[in-house]
Design an enzyme around this catalytic site. Structure first.
Site, PDB file in Angstrom:
ATOM      1  CG  ASP A  66      -1.784   1.173   1.359  1.00 43.70           C
ATOM      2  OD1 ASP A  66      -1.610   2.133   0.572  1.00 43.70           O
ATOM      3  OD2 ASP A  66      -2.652   1.176   2.246  1.00 43.70           O
ATOM      4  CE1 TYR A 160      -5.383  12.200 -10.305  1.00 41.71           C
ATOM      5  CE2 TYR A 160      -6.158  13.384 -12.247  1.00 41.71           C
ATOM      6  CZ  TYR A 160      -5.435  12.351 -11.680  1.00 41.71           C
ATOM      7  OH  TYR A 160      -4.758  11.470 -12.490  1.00 41.71           O
ATOM      8  CE  LYS A 164      -1.751  12.081 -11.479  1.00 44.99           C
ATOM      9  NZ  LYS A 164      -0.672  11.084 -11.618  1.00 44.99           N
ATOM     10  CB  VAL A 193      -5.715   6.397 -20.232  1.00 44.33           C
ATOM     11  CG1 VAL A 193      -5.275   4.989 -20.589  1.00 44.33           C
ATOM     12  CG2 VAL A 193      -4.622   7.410 -20.522  1.00 44.33           C
TER      13      VAL A 193
HETATM   14  C1  8X3 Z   1      -5.871  11.742 -16.380  1.00 44.50           C
HETATM   15  C2  8X3 Z   1      -7.319  11.967 -16.166  1.00 44.50           C
HETATM   16  O1  8X3 Z   1      -9.331  13.485 -16.437  1.00 44.50           O
HETATM   17  O2  8X3 Z   1      -7.289  14.548 -15.750  1.00 44.50           O
HETATM   18  O3  8X3 Z   1      -5.175  11.745 -15.169  1.00 44.50           O
HETATM   19  O4  8X3 Z   1      -7.487  13.758 -18.017  1.00 44.50           O
HETATM   20  S1  8X3 Z   1      -7.864  13.516 -16.615  1.00 44.50           S
END
Ligand code: 8X3
Length: 259
Positions: A66, A160, A164, A193
């Site tokens: 994990d 998110y 990133k 993807v």
């Molecule tokens: C890839 C997903 O929705 O940010 O990490 O393109 S998105």
């Protein structure tokens, strides 16, 4: 033609999606592979496929990890050495993901913590652990999986997209720190993807997930695996600093040519 024969690739999030496809392609290229993920059963399946691809010439280890277990990550190198591995040529930091599409105000603190921990803190800790090993041999390659979300911030993706973007910054700093060493650093950043990614993002709602990829041809896990292995196959003097890969029908998070 450069060849990965007898190299060793360590892949996090190897039980499915991009991680699984990457492990299989490395095995096909003659590379030894260490598969890391939480689910041992799924990992064993991937390990089997890797052995089919790589034959008797490669070593395959499927190890439960994990990435959010800080103590387990600290113990990892020692345990891999006990399993007979002593130099680590390639690390693919692939584990990660998004949970939820809520906007700021409706975010749960546990989702925020989980996304920061899984995508960022874990990647930083794992990078650090392997960088110290790679430095001893003065050779290695760290490939971090970034995202369109690390290039562009979009509605419903605040956390998110933030993590990133941070992965991109961390990767760039690391590349600069290691410029005088034999260790390369790359970021492979995909757009849409088709994997379990969206099922997780929509908390198991398969219909909502399927809609993301409707009406156009998204990238496959294999497409990104090919890019990752291609990065690793460049000759020693070539460092792919970053690779931003989109489906042909996608130009941004929201500009998608759907039929
Ligand atoms: C890839 C997903 O929705 O940010 O990490 O393109 S998105």
């Amino acid at each position: 033609e450069p060849c990965l024969l007898a190299s060793l690739a360590v892949i996090t999030g190897a039980s499915g999606g991009i991680g699984e496809a990457t492990a299989i392609l490395f095995a096909r290229a003659g590379c030894n592979v260490i598969l890391l993920a939480r689910r041992q059963e799924a990992l064993d399946e991937v390990a089997k496929k890797c052995r089919e691809e790589g034959g008797d010439n490669i070593k395959v280890l499927a190890k439960t990890l994990d990435v959010n277990d800080r103590d387990a990550v600290e113990r990892l190198i020692h345990e891999l050495k006990e399993n007979g591995f002593d130099t680590f040529d390639i690390l693919v930091n692939n584990a990660g993901g998004a949970v939820g599409k809520e906007q700021v105000g409706d975010l749960s603190l546990s989702d925020i913590d989980y996304m920061i921990s899984t995508n960022l803190v874990s990647l930083m800790q794992i990078s650090q652990v392997f960088v110290n090993e790679m430095k001893k041999a003065d050779i290695g390659h760290i490939i971090n999986i970034g995202s369109l979300a690390g290039r562009e911030a979009y509605v419903g993706g605040s956390v998110y997209c933030a993590v990133k973007h941070a992965v991109k910054a961390f990767t760039t700093s690391l590349m600069k720190e290691l410029v005088a060493t034999g260790i390369k650093v790359s970021e492979v950043a995909p757009g849409f993807v088709e994997t379990n990614f969206s099922v997780t993002r929509f908390r198991g709602d398969a219909d909502a997930a399927a809609k993301v990829y409707e009406g156009f041809t998204p990238l496959t896990a294999e497409d990104i695996a090919e890019e990752i292995v291609w990065c690793a196959l460049r000759p020693p003097h070539v460092q792919i600093a970053e690779l931003y890969v989109l489906p042909s029908a996608q130009a941004s998070a929201t500009i998608i040519a759907r039929k």
